[in-house]
Design a protein around this motif. Structure first.
Motif, PDB file in Angstrom:
ATOM      1  N   LEU A 110       0.824  -1.203   0.000  1.00  0.00           N
ATOM      2  CA  LEU A 110       0.000   0.000   0.000  1.00  0.00           C
ATOM      3  C   LEU A 110       0.864   1.262   0.000  1.00  0.00           C
ATOM      4  N   LYS A 111       0.237   2.368  -0.387  1.00  0.00           N
ATOM      5  CA  LYS A 111       0.909   3.663  -0.414  1.00  0.00           C
ATOM      6  C   LYS A 111       0.160   4.647   0.489  1.00  0.00           C
ATOM      7  N   ALA A 112       0.854   5.689   0.918  1.00  0.00           N
ATOM      8  CA  ALA A 112       0.270   6.668   1.830  1.00  0.00           C
ATOM      9  C   ALA A 112      -0.966   7.343   1.250  1.00  0.00           C
ATOM     10  N   GLU A 113      -0.983   7.555  -0.055  1.00  0.00           N
ATOM     11  CA  GLU A 113      -2.089   8.287  -0.682  1.00  0.00           C
ATOM     12  C   GLU A 113      -3.279   7.395  -1.040  1.00  0.00           C
ATOM     13  N   ASP A 114      -3.168   6.086  -0.827  1.00  0.00           N
ATOM     14  CA  ASP A 114      -4.244   5.156  -1.179  1.00  0.00           C
ATOM     15  C   ASP A 114      -5.439   5.282  -0.229  1.00  0.00           C
TER      16      ASP A 114
END
Length: 352
Positions: free
Chosen positions: A50-54
């Motif tokens: 996962l990514k922070a902006e997801d």
């Protein structure tokens, strides 16, 4: 498209009969559409993908204990049923299973989960009111107790028939329910969500990934097979769903910031796509009968976390439409070869 295109052979021993000891122990087959690759991981590895902006979209429906067991007062014969709808005037719509035909006015004696099936103790009484065209019955509980009280006393977890022939064990009351279930109304669990724990959510939130809820109450249509050989002729069941203004705003904000919309389960997909049917995601409440099959353009789902689904099912059609026909067929073949666990208590795949 012919229904036979969505068939595959699954060895019966791969149908999970029990959940893993820990929810995050489940295996995770990572399917990368761009690279056309398959990678073996575990649910506990999800935060690393996962990514922070997801934004992670979860279905917060709560499974009701709508499976019923009892006996017919007049004959003593065994009876079982599953409540598929709560009708006005304290009527339940129930699919019944028993030997020999039933008649209007007949009385059923329910047996609670803590009662042995052989016991003939007095329990809650149900009266058969009228038979419906689809073979189900309108049934009236002969009590003035609130619905929640009645179900707590007499209801069983509505396990699918492929899990121990639908017979619950004590731990199913907790394991056949997501840890975030809060909106009562489903008769089956949104199974991709069964893999999550509070600790896993803590890890995900530490990354910066947002987690937002939607609601879709899984209905009896989940268990109904497709009978039309041409899938375009299939009529999808309707299910009630909702997506709040706050959820819509968070999703749109994350998407504008370059984040991915990650749907946890096919039920979340159907809510997101129903709420964006007019082109833009917006607040939504009502029934959906959306049947996702080729050709379909996904408006608001970038990544999908899902369990493995039945052959010839609408859920398999949705997943193959999203992931790509040949790639998902290859993923299922790989999962079978590597002895992944299938269906409700089984393992999962993440389609990137």
């Amino acid at each position: 498209m012919p229904l036979s295109d969505y068939d595959y052979h699954l060895p019966p021993e791969l149908i999970a009969q029990q959940p893993t000891p820990n929810r995050t122990d489940s295996r995770l087959l990572v399917v990368n559409r761009q690279a056309q690759t398959l990678e073996h991981m575990h649910i506990s590895d999800l935060p690393s993908l996962l990514k922070a902006e997801d934004v992670l979209v979860i279905n917060n429906t709560k499974v009701l204990p709508v499976k019923l067991f009892g006996y017919r007062l007049e004959t003593g014969g065994k009876w079982e049923g599953i409540i598929v709808r709560f009708v006005k005037h304290r009527l339940w719509q129930v699919i019944c299973k028993t030997k020999r035909s039933m008649r209007t006015g007949e009385i059923i004696v329910l047996q609670s989960p803590d009662t042995l099936p052989s016991d003939k103790k007095a329990g809650l009484l149900l009266e058969l009111i009228s038979k419906q065209e689809d073979g189900s019955w309108f049934i009236k509980p002969l009590t003035k107790e609130p619905l929640a009280t009645v179900l707590k006393k007499t209801g069983w977890v509505p396990l699918p028939p492929y899990i121990r022939k639908g017979k619950m064990s004590p731990e199913d009351a907790q394991r056949y329910q997501t840890v975030y279930a809060s909106e009562p109304g489903a008769i089956a669990a949104p199974t991709a969500g069964l893999h999550f724990t509070p600790q896993l959510f803590d890890e995900i939130k530490q990354i910066g990934t947002a987690v937002v809820p939607v609601t879709l109450h899984v209905g009896i249509g989940t268990f109904k097979p497709i009978t039309a050989e041409n899938i375009e002729e299939h009529r999808m069941h309707t299910e009630w769903c909702s997506l709040s203004k706050e959820t819509a705003e968070t999703i749109l904000s994350r998407k504008t910031g370059g984040g991915r919309i990650i749907a946890v389960g096919t039920t979340s997909v159907r809510v997101l796509e129903s709420a964006s049917a007019k082109g833009t995601l917006q607040e939504y409440e009502g029934e959906t009968s959306l049947f996702i099959r080729p050709p379909y353009f996904f408006r608001n789902v970038d990544v999908l976390l899902t369990n493995f689904h039945f052959p010839k099912s609408t859920l398999l059609m949705l997943v193959r439409t999203f992931g790509g026909d040949e790639l998902i067929k290859a993923a299922y073949e790989e999962a079978i070869r590597e002895k992944y666990r299938f269906f409700s208590y089984g393992d999962a795949m993440l389609i990137l």
